[in-house]
Design an enzyme around this catalytic site. Structure first.
Site, mmCIF file in Angstrom:
data_model
loop_
_atom_site.group_PDB
_atom_site.id
_atom_site.type_symbol
_atom_site.label_atom_id
_atom_site.label_comp_id
_atom_site.label_asym_id
_atom_site.label_seq_id
_atom_site.Cartn_x
_atom_site.Cartn_y
_atom_site.Cartn_z
ATOM 1 N N ARG A 188 -48.915 3.234 32.593
ATOM 2 C CA ARG A 188 -47.519 3.481 33.161
ATOM 3 C C ARG A 188 -46.891 1.923 33.152
ATOM 4 N NH1 ARG A 188 -50.108 6.942 36.695
ATOM 5 N NH2 ARG A 188 -50.374 5.136 38.119
ATOM 6 N N GLU B 58 -62.854 0.846 42.812
ATOM 7 C CA GLU B 58 -63.703 1.283 44.178
ATOM 8 C C GLU B 58 -65.134 1.638 43.913
ATOM 9 O OE1 GLU B 58 -61.459 4.139 46.045
ATOM 10 O OE2 GLU B 58 -62.635 4.262 47.898
HETATM 11 P P1 AMP Z 1 -54.445 -1.986 41.873
HETATM 12 O O1 AMP Z 1 -55.384 -2.622 40.843
HETATM 13 O O2 AMP Z 1 -55.278 -1.522 43.112
HETATM 14 O O3 AMP Z 1 -53.279 -2.858 42.304
HETATM 15 O O4 AMP Z 1 -53.881 -0.775 41.354
HETATM 16 C C1 AMP Z 1 -52.801 -0.747 40.363
HETATM 17 C C2 AMP Z 1 -52.701 0.361 39.307
HETATM 18 O O5 AMP Z 1 -53.058 1.708 39.838
HETATM 19 C C3 AMP Z 1 -51.443 0.228 38.666
HETATM 20 O O6 AMP Z 1 -51.469 0.249 37.420
HETATM 21 C C4 AMP Z 1 -50.705 1.792 39.504
HETATM 22 O O7 AMP Z 1 -50.235 2.310 38.269
HETATM 23 C C5 AMP Z 1 -52.028 2.398 39.843
HETATM 24 N N1 AMP Z 1 -51.813 2.867 41.365
HETATM 25 C C6 AMP Z 1 -52.516 2.361 42.377
HETATM 26 N N2 AMP Z 1 -51.842 2.967 43.649
HETATM 27 C C7 AMP Z 1 -51.053 3.586 43.269
HETATM 28 C C8 AMP Z 1 -50.259 4.491 44.147
HETATM 29 N N3 AMP Z 1 -50.347 4.621 45.386
HETATM 30 N N4 AMP Z 1 -49.278 5.143 43.390
HETATM 31 C C9 AMP Z 1 -49.154 5.033 42.078
HETATM 32 N N5 AMP Z 1 -49.935 4.214 41.328
HETATM 33 C C10 AMP Z 1 -50.911 3.767 41.803
#
Ligand code: AMP
Length: 174
Positions: free
Chosen positions: A60, A97
């Site tokens: 995305r 995770e």
């Molecule tokens: P992080 O590595 O935890 O910052 O997760 C980021 C990635 O996960 C991004 O590429 C987002 O597209 C997706 N993501 C994580 N949490 C969400 C959420 N609550 N809603 C939508 N996309 C999320």
């Protein structure tokens, strides 16, 4: 700060997707709206220092990244899941995770000293963006900022990305 109305109206929160406990921010309505997408491009490209290229994160983040790059008049570089890009590539693994994942960028996409903006749709824990920043640096690039449409402040991604200039159009929970 409250998000602009066009953005708030363009995001749907889906509880327990893709698994229980996750409040998924669905930006599909934004991409379905030409005017919201245009406004998003303007906002993502605003108030930035000079940059040479935008790196967008699969999948995305490609959408957010490419509209930002077009608006800025610079090129777009894809950070992709392993095995998707023809080589040679640079790779960075990162913790999930459960288990690990990786991201790759083509080695010839970034030259030493290039000023790079990293763009994703959502910054949650910051782990994905951190991996991409490391990847950019591995190739000799300089990360001038990390920009997202939405930042989930409670997950403290900004702490993890402390050494970078992080900004989001909507800081949910801030
Ligand atoms: P992080 O590595 O935890 O910052 O997760 C980021 C990635 O996960 C991004 O590429 C987002 O597209 C997706 N993501 C994580 N949490 C969400 C959420 N609550 N809603 C939508 N996309 C999320």
């Amino acid at each position: 700060m409250a998000p602009p109305a066009w953005l708030k109206e363009s995001v749907t929160e889906v509880p327990d997707f893709p698994k229980p406990g996750i409040a998924f921010k669905d930006l599909s309505p934004l991409w379905r709206s030409s005017s919201a997408t245009s406004r998003c491009a303007v906002a993502l490209a605003a108030n930035l220092p000079d940059i040479d290229a935008v790196v967008g994160i699969e999948a995305r983040g490609f959408l957010a990244g490419i509209i930002t790059a077009q608006r800025l008049g610079v090129g777009f570089i894809a950070a992709r899941k392993p095995g998707k890009l023809p080589g040679p590539v640079a790779r960075q693994n990162y913790e999930l995770e459960y288990g690990t994942d990786g991201l790759e960028i083509q080695q010839d996409a970034i030259s030493a000293g290039d000023r790079i903006l990293v763009v994703d749709d959502v910054v949650a824990t910051g782990g994905t963006a951190e991996a991409v920043c490391n990847l950019v640096e591995q190739l000799g690039g300089q990360v001038v900022g990390v920009r997202a449409i939405i930042e989930l402040s409670e997950l403290r991604g900004r702490d993890r990305l402390g050494q970078y200039n992080v900004s989001a159009l909507w800081e949910v929970g801030a």
